[in-house]
Design a protein around this motif. Structure first.
Motif, mmCIF file in Angstrom:
data_model
loop_
_atom_site.group_PDB
_atom_site.id
_atom_site.type_symbol
_atom_site.label_atom_id
_atom_site.label_comp_id
_atom_site.label_asym_id
_atom_site.label_seq_id
_atom_site.Cartn_x
_atom_site.Cartn_y
_atom_site.Cartn_z
ATOM 1 N N ALA A 253 0.850 -1.194 0.000
ATOM 2 C CA ALA A 253 0.000 0.000 0.000
ATOM 3 C C ALA A 253 0.882 1.240 0.000
ATOM 4 O O ALA A 253 1.715 1.427 0.900
ATOM 5 C CB ALA A 253 -0.918 0.005 1.222
ATOM 6 N N ILE A 254 0.711 2.086 -1.016
ATOM 7 C CA ILE A 254 1.510 3.292 -1.152
ATOM 8 C C ILE A 254 0.730 4.457 -0.567
ATOM 9 O O ILE A 254 -0.419 4.711 -0.938
ATOM 10 C CB ILE A 254 1.842 3.568 -2.632
ATOM 11 C CG1 ILE A 254 2.584 2.369 -3.233
ATOM 12 C CG2 ILE A 254 2.681 4.820 -2.755
ATOM 13 C CD1 ILE A 254 3.872 2.010 -2.539
ATOM 14 N N SER A 255 1.339 5.134 0.368
ATOM 15 C CA SER A 255 0.687 6.269 1.006
ATOM 16 C C SER A 255 1.624 7.460 1.024
ATOM 17 O O SER A 255 2.847 7.311 0.938
ATOM 18 C CB SER A 255 0.253 5.918 2.436
ATOM 19 O OG SER A 255 1.388 5.533 3.206
ATOM 20 N N ALA A 256 1.041 8.622 1.109
ATOM 21 C CA ALA A 256 1.801 9.870 1.180
ATOM 22 C C ALA A 256 1.466 10.568 2.485
ATOM 23 O O ALA A 256 0.294 10.686 2.851
ATOM 24 C CB ALA A 256 1.471 10.759 -0.008
ATOM 25 N N GLU A 257 2.495 11.017 3.194
ATOM 26 C CA GLU A 257 2.301 11.754 4.442
ATOM 27 C C GLU A 257 2.513 13.238 4.155
ATOM 28 O O GLU A 257 3.600 13.667 3.788
ATOM 29 C CB GLU A 257 3.280 11.265 5.519
ATOM 30 C CG GLU A 257 3.042 11.894 6.880
ATOM 31 C CD GLU A 257 3.906 11.258 7.958
ATOM 32 O OE1 GLU A 257 4.384 12.003 8.832
ATOM 33 O OE2 GLU A 257 4.093 10.025 7.925
ATOM 34 N N LEU A 258 1.460 14.022 4.329
ATOM 35 C CA LEU A 258 1.461 15.418 3.917
ATOM 36 C C LEU A 258 1.027 16.310 5.075
ATOM 37 O O LEU A 258 0.225 15.909 5.914
ATOM 38 C CB LEU A 258 0.514 15.629 2.727
ATOM 39 C CG LEU A 258 0.775 14.739 1.509
ATOM 40 C CD1 LEU A 258 -0.374 14.837 0.529
ATOM 41 C CD2 LEU A 258 2.078 15.151 0.841
ATOM 42 N N PRO A 259 1.544 17.541 5.118
ATOM 43 C CA PRO A 259 1.119 18.471 6.177
ATOM 44 C C PRO A 259 -0.271 19.017 5.908
ATOM 45 O O PRO A 259 -0.707 19.137 4.760
ATOM 46 C CB PRO A 259 2.178 19.589 6.092
ATOM 47 C CG PRO A 259 2.636 19.562 4.661
ATOM 48 C CD PRO A 259 2.575 18.116 4.238
ATOM 49 N N GLY A 260 -0.980 19.335 6.970
ATOM 50 C CA GLY A 260 -2.327 19.866 6.811
ATOM 51 C C GLY A 260 -2.764 20.663 8.026
ATOM 52 O O GLY A 260 -2.118 20.649 9.080
#
Length: 411
Positions: free
Chosen positions: A54-61
């Motif tokens: 599973a490919i996930s992206a960790e992004l600021p929010g």
């Protein structure tokens, strides 16, 4: 007959002493030259297997309220009372403030009287028109008099409609003296107290209501990552999971938020200055743990990479060219070093696209003590993803800190 006396070293000729010393030295050198048996170096290895990742992206929010309403008065007057507790939860329609209704009640009474006066004029005008209708047939009155009577009736009816509209306006204004909540949510502090004078549609809000459940998280994504994602999907390297994309949150403390959100929408334009666009996710917030303005990190699942390999980061190094490299134990037990093509990190691993195959044994401990071509003994282990501890593959027992790789379970 006398016994012969033993001969001492002192009585031997010098040549004999030299030969004897050489013989003794030869024996000692033979013993010193015999090296101890050398053992093969032992390393810890992890067996690589291809699997869907599973490919996930960790992004600021940033957290944002799903609904925000600034409460302003729609009529002027003195605030008579405040009916809510600051910081509490209110429902749509709840009474928040009451403005002195006396002048608006008087305006309503006046509008009702004006409507009654206008309605009273209608029957008289109607009766006059009815009489003139008969008289005009008999040519007893002029056509102009009949037209004036008809116009007077129309004017009387228009006065009734105008008075009724004025009455509705007065009734609405009287209703506006009770300031109610337009939405449900948590109400902020009050900017004014009872006794303060307010005006209609003033710039200063009386208070603000924010809906916190559900709550939104606005995530910043780069356009470059979006193009890479779409390219991977188009080439078949990544399988899109569909429109219902799950989103997880990491709080500013490092803890993971218990609730799972869903992706709502992505903006259709890219900021020209930063090259980013905003993605919005919605989360349940029953405990009101998330508050507007909080900084979080959103983990968005982008898709599934089929038949992929994850290599532990602890096994990967860099050569002088900056390329990712790792050491492996081949089928013959010899160490070989390879250059890997890594694309991204997944947890404590690297997602490797080239340089590995199913069943490869990558060295995760002891690689710095061996060199390429050296024969070693590889002891299979597993790695705890949470703690990073090594565990023997056949016993699933954690290796104590500082324990040599050779003490792990063997294949």
């Amino acid at each position: 007959m006398s016994r012969p006396r033993p001969v001492t070293i002192r009585q031997l000729p010098m040549a004999g002493v030299v030969l004897l010393g050489a013989a003794l030295a030869g024996c000692n050198s033979e013993k010193a030259a015999a090296p101890p048996p050398q053992q093969q170096a032992q390393v810890s290895v992890v067996v690589l297997r291809s699997k869907p990742v599973a490919i996930s992206a960790e992004l600021p929010g940033r957290v944002a309220a799903s609904l925000v309403a600034e409460v302003r008065p729609q009529v002027g007057g003195l605030i008579k009372s405040r009916q809510f507790r600051e910081g509490s939860e209110v429902k749509a329609g709840d009474l928040l403030y009451e403005i002195d209704p006396a002048p608006y009640q008087a305006a309503l009474d006046s509008a009702e009287a004006a409507l009654a006066r206008a309605e009273a004029a209608v029957p008289n005008a109607q009766a006059k028109v009815d009489r003139y209708r008969d008289l005009i047939r008999q040519n007893a009155i002029s056509k102009q008099e009949n037209d004036d009577a008809v116009a007077a009736l129309a004017q009387a009816r228009a006065d009734v409609a105008s008075a009724r509209a004025s009455l509705d306006t007065a009734r609405i204004n009287l209703g506006f003296t009770k300031v109610t909540a337009p939405i449900g949510g948590r109400v902020d502090r009050s900017t004014l107290t009872p006794g303060a004078l307010v005006t209609a549609n003033q710039t200063t809000a009386l208070t603000t209501i924010r809906q916190l459940d559900p709550i939104n998280v606005d995530v910043i994504q780069s356009s470059t990552n979006l193009l890479k994602f779409r390219s991977a999907v188009a080439e078949g390297r990544l399988r899109f999971t569909g429109p219902n994309v799950a989103v997880k949150l990491k709080l500013d403390t490092g803890a993971e938020y218990a609730q799972t959100g869903k992706l709502e929408f992505a903006e259709a334009n890219v900021d020209e200055t930063t090259g980013t666009f905003t993605v919005r996710a919605e989360f349940p917030n029953p405990d009101r743990l998330l508050l507007p303005g909080m900084f979080v990190r959103a983990v968005i699942q982008e898709g599934i990479a089929e038949n992929s390999f994850l290599v532990p980061q602890r096994a990967v190094g860099r050569n002088t060219k900056g390329e990712a490299t790792a050491k492996f134990v081949g089928p013959d037990g010899k160490v070989e070093e390879r250059v890997l093509a890594t694309s991204r990190n997944v947890g404590n691993n690297w997602l490797v696209e080239q340089g590995v195959k199913d069943g490869d044994k990558v060295i995760v401990e002891g690689a710095q003590l061996v060199r390429a071509g050296q024969t070693v003994t590889g002891n299979e282990v597993t790695i705890d993803e949470a703690s990073g501890e090594l565990k023997a593959a056949n016993r699933q027992a954690a290796l104590p800190a500082g324990q040599a790789p050779g003490q792990t379970a063997k294949n």
